[in-house]
Design a protein around this motif. Structure first.
Motif, PDB file in Angstrom:
ATOM      1  N   LEU A  21       0.821  -1.212   0.000  1.00 26.15           N
ATOM      2  CA  LEU A  21       0.000   0.000   0.000  1.00 26.15           C
ATOM      3  C   LEU A  21       0.853   1.260   0.000  1.00 26.15           C
ATOM      4  O   LEU A  21       0.403   2.326  -0.438  1.00 26.15           O
ATOM      5  N   LEU A  22       2.086   1.130   0.486  1.00 24.22           N
ATOM      6  CA  LEU A  22       3.018   2.260   0.493  1.00 24.22           C
ATOM      7  C   LEU A  22       3.917   2.264  -0.746  1.00 24.22           C
ATOM      8  O   LEU A  22       4.823   3.091  -0.854  1.00 24.22           O
ATOM      9  N   GLY A  23       3.666   1.332  -1.662  1.00 27.09           N
ATOM     10  CA  GLY A  23       4.453   1.266  -2.876  1.00 27.09           C
ATOM     11  C   GLY A  23       5.836   0.681  -2.672  1.00 27.09           C
ATOM     12  O   GLY A  23       6.756   0.954  -3.453  1.00 27.09           O
ATOM     13  N   ARG A  24       5.991  -0.117  -1.629  1.00 25.00           N
ATOM     14  CA  ARG A  24       7.287  -0.721  -1.314  1.00 25.00           C
ATOM     15  C   ARG A  24       7.161  -2.241  -1.346  1.00 25.00           C
ATOM     16  O   ARG A  24       6.303  -2.811  -0.686  1.00 25.00           O
ATOM     17  N   ARG A  25       8.022  -2.858  -2.112  1.00 23.09           N
ATOM     18  CA  ARG A  25       8.065  -4.324  -2.144  1.00 23.09           C
ATOM     19  C   ARG A  25       9.354  -4.752  -1.455  1.00 23.09           C
ATOM     20  O   ARG A  25      10.449  -4.392  -1.894  1.00 23.09           O
ATOM     21  N   ASP A  26       9.227  -5.518  -0.364  1.00 29.43           N
ATOM     22  CA  ASP A  26      10.400  -5.835   0.439  1.00 29.43           C
ATOM     23  C   ASP A  26      10.266  -7.236   1.040  1.00 29.43           C
ATOM     24  O   ASP A  26       9.969  -7.389   2.228  1.00 29.43           O
ATOM     25  N   PRO A  27      10.468  -8.284   0.223  1.00 30.98           N
ATOM     26  CA  PRO A  27      10.335  -9.658   0.728  1.00 30.98           C
ATOM     27  C   PRO A  27      11.268  -9.952   1.905  1.00 30.98           C
ATOM     28  O   PRO A  27      10.914 -10.740   2.790  1.00 30.98           O
ATOM     29  N   ALA A  28      12.429  -9.322   1.927  1.00 30.54           N
ATOM     30  CA  ALA A  28      13.370  -9.551   3.027  1.00 30.54           C
ATOM     31  C   ALA A  28      12.802  -9.029   4.337  1.00 30.54           C
ATOM     32  O   ALA A  28      12.958  -9.664   5.392  1.00 30.54           O
ATOM     33  N   ARG A  29      12.135  -7.884   4.303  1.00 29.20           N
ATOM     34  CA  ARG A  29      11.515  -7.327   5.505  1.00 29.20           C
ATOM     35  C   ARG A  29      10.370  -8.228   5.980  1.00 29.20           C
ATOM     36  O   ARG A  29      10.201  -8.456   7.186  1.00 29.20           O
ATOM     37  N   VAL A  30       9.584  -8.745   5.048  1.00 32.23           N
ATOM     38  CA  VAL A  30       8.495  -9.663   5.400  1.00 32.23           C
ATOM     39  C   VAL A  30       9.057 -10.906   6.076  1.00 32.23           C
ATOM     40  O   VAL A  30       8.569 -11.341   7.125  1.00 32.23           O
ATOM     41  N   ALA A  31      10.105 -11.479   5.493  1.00 29.22           N
ATOM     42  CA  ALA A  31      10.725 -12.672   6.076  1.00 29.22           C
ATOM     43  C   ALA A  31      11.296 -12.373   7.463  1.00 29.22           C
ATOM     44  O   ALA A  31      11.188 -13.192   8.387  1.00 29.22           O
ATOM     45  N   GLN A  32      11.888 -11.188   7.611  1.00 26.10           N
ATOM     46  CA  GLN A  32      12.459 -10.800   8.902  1.00 26.10           C
ATOM     47  C   GLN A  32      11.370 -10.714   9.964  1.00 26.10           C
ATOM     48  O   GLN A  32      11.541 -11.193  11.094  1.00 26.10           O
ATOM     49  N   MET A  33      10.234 -10.110   9.631  1.00 24.73           N
ATOM     50  CA  MET A  33       9.153  -9.967  10.604  1.00 24.73           C
ATOM     51  C   MET A  33       8.556 -11.326  10.972  1.00 24.73           C
ATOM     52  O   MET A  33       8.252 -11.575  12.146  1.00 24.73           O
ATOM     53  N   LEU A  34       8.418 -12.200  10.000  1.00 25.09           N
ATOM     54  CA  LEU A  34       7.881 -13.524  10.313  1.00 25.09           C
ATOM     55  C   LEU A  34       8.845 -14.308  11.194  1.00 25.09           C
ATOM     56  O   LEU A  34       8.427 -15.027  12.111  1.00 25.09           O
ATOM     57  N   HIS A  35      10.130 -14.153  10.955  1.00 26.49           N
ATOM     58  CA  HIS A  35      11.121 -14.784  11.824  1.00 26.49           C
ATOM     59  C   HIS A  35      11.029 -14.218  13.239  1.00 26.49           C
ATOM     60  O   HIS A  35      11.088 -14.961  14.231  1.00 26.49           O
ATOM     61  N   THR A  36      10.838 -12.926  13.326  1.00 28.05           N
ATOM     62  CA  THR A  36      10.771 -12.263  14.626  1.00 28.05           C
ATOM     63  C   THR A  36       9.600 -12.770  15.462  1.00 28.05           C
ATOM     64  O   THR A  36       9.709 -12.916  16.682  1.00 28.05           O
ATOM     65  N   VAL A  37       8.467 -13.046  14.813  1.00 26.77           N
ATOM     66  CA  VAL A  37       7.289 -13.513  15.548  1.00 26.77           C
ATOM     67  C   VAL A  37       7.213 -15.036  15.619  1.00 26.77           C
ATOM     68  O   VAL A  37       6.196 -15.604  16.028  1.00 26.77           O
ATOM     69  N   GLY A  38       8.296 -15.709  15.226  1.00 23.10           N
ATOM     70  CA  GLY A  38       8.352 -17.159  15.358  1.00 23.10           C
ATOM     71  C   GLY A  38       7.679 -17.936  14.249  1.00 23.10           C
ATOM     72  O   GLY A  38       7.299 -19.094  14.436  1.00 23.10           O
ATOM     73  N   LEU A  39       7.553 -17.310  13.070  1.00 26.05           N
ATOM     74  CA  LEU A  39       6.897 -17.975  11.943  1.00 26.05           C
ATOM     75  C   LEU A  39       7.803 -18.001  10.715  1.00 26.05           C
ATOM     76  O   LEU A  39       7.341 -17.868   9.580  1.00 26.05           O
ATOM     77  N   ALA A  40       9.077 -18.204  10.923  1.00 28.06           N
ATOM     78  CA  ALA A  40      10.019 -18.262   9.802  1.00 28.06           C
ATOM     79  C   ALA A  40       9.625 -19.376   8.837  1.00 28.06           C
ATOM     80  O   ALA A  40       9.297 -20.492   9.248  1.00 28.06           O
ATOM     81  N   GLY A  41       9.619 -19.060   7.548  1.00 32.11           N
ATOM     82  CA  GLY A  41       9.293 -20.048   6.531  1.00 32.11           C
ATOM     83  C   GLY A  41       7.814 -20.245   6.288  1.00 32.11           C
ATOM     84  O   GLY A  41       7.424 -21.091   5.468  1.00 32.11           O
ATOM     85  N   PHE A  42       6.975 -19.461   6.949  1.00 31.24           N
ATOM     86  CA  PHE A  42       5.524 -19.628   6.805  1.00 31.24           C
ATOM     87  C   PHE A  42       4.964 -18.847   5.609  1.00 31.24           C
ATOM     88  O   PHE A  42       3.752 -18.882   5.381  1.00 31.24           O
ATOM     89  N   GLU A  43       5.812 -18.154   4.854  1.00 29.18           N
ATOM     90  CA  GLU A  43       5.323 -17.298   3.770  1.00 29.18           C
ATOM     91  C   GLU A  43       4.328 -17.987   2.837  1.00 29.18           C
ATOM     92  O   GLU A  43       3.304 -17.386   2.484  1.00 29.18           O
TER      93      GLU A  43
END
Length: 221
Positions: free
Chosen positions: A112-134
């Motif tokens: 929605l902000l015009g930013r595509r950042d798969p690395a940031r998405v992966a980082q956040m999922l890792h942070t909340v204990g859901l690494a690899g759940f993409e």
């Protein structure tokens, strides 16, 4: 605030529907890195207060500032743009889109902000204990996992203000405690400010301050 920078500054906020007053005289300040829990009985206007703070509802009077921005003074398009960048939401019902993968759900605020950042998405999922759940779909996740997805989505775009509306209401007590601990830890690490409305004293126990919303304003819990 002991010199700590105030992110959320609410002054004299009031809300009414017709002749029915919901609340009045709401004064509230939340600092960077602080988690504030707001208790209150059902119907006292906790969710309405969050909507007024986010600019989704118009208060009868009063002012809301976030990082110095007067939210009510913004025209609607500017307010929507501000909200996309500055605010993150976590809801009781998760509001995870069932037809999107976990990764796509978390990526939504960035898109929605015009930013595509798969690395940031992966980082956040890792942070909340859901690494690899993409690639997973929401229907394959437990309630606690869905709420973790919601937290990752709310924080992925580094908002200055996190608003959580009964974020543990659909979870068992043990999972609820873990979720609030996780939410609080991420807010503090990011230096954001968080306001969590809840009826649960157990959830509120993980906050830095606990307050109570009444028709006459906010009081100490």
């Amino acid at each position: 605030m002991d010199g700590t920078r105030v992110v959320l500054d609410v002054r004299g906020l009031a809300k009414a529907y017709g002749d029915t007053l919901v609340f009045a005289g709401v004064d509230l300040q939340v600092a960077a890195g602080e988690v504030v829990a707001l208790l209150g009985e059902s119907g006292v206007g906790k969710s309405t207060l969050l909507n007024c703070i986010a600019g989704l509802d118009q208060p009868a009077r009063g002012q809301v500032r976030v990082d110095g921005v007067d939210v009510g003074a913004l025209a609607e398009p500017a307010q929507a743009a501000w909200r996309r960048g500055a605010v993150g939401f976590v809801f009781q019902a998760f509001h995870v889109l069932p037809h999107l993968t976990v990764g796509d759900n978390v990526a939504l605020p960035l898109l929605l902000l015009g930013r595509r950042d798969p690395a940031r998405v992966a980082q956040m999922l890792h942070t909340v204990g859901l690494a690899g759940f993409e690639p997973r779909l929401p229907r394959t996740l437990s309630g606690g996992q869905l709420q973790r997805v919601a937290i990752a989505r709310a924080l992925v775009h580094a908002p200055r203000l996190l608003l959580a509306d009964e974020p543990t209401g659909n979870l068992d007590p043990a999972t609820a405690a873990r979720i609030v601990e996780l939410l609080a830890a991420q807010v503090r690490a990011a230096g954001a400010a968080a306001l969590m409305v809840t009826h649960s004293t157990q959830a509120a126990a993980h906050a830095d301050r606990v307050l109570r919303l009444t028709a006459a304003g906010i009081v100490a819990a």
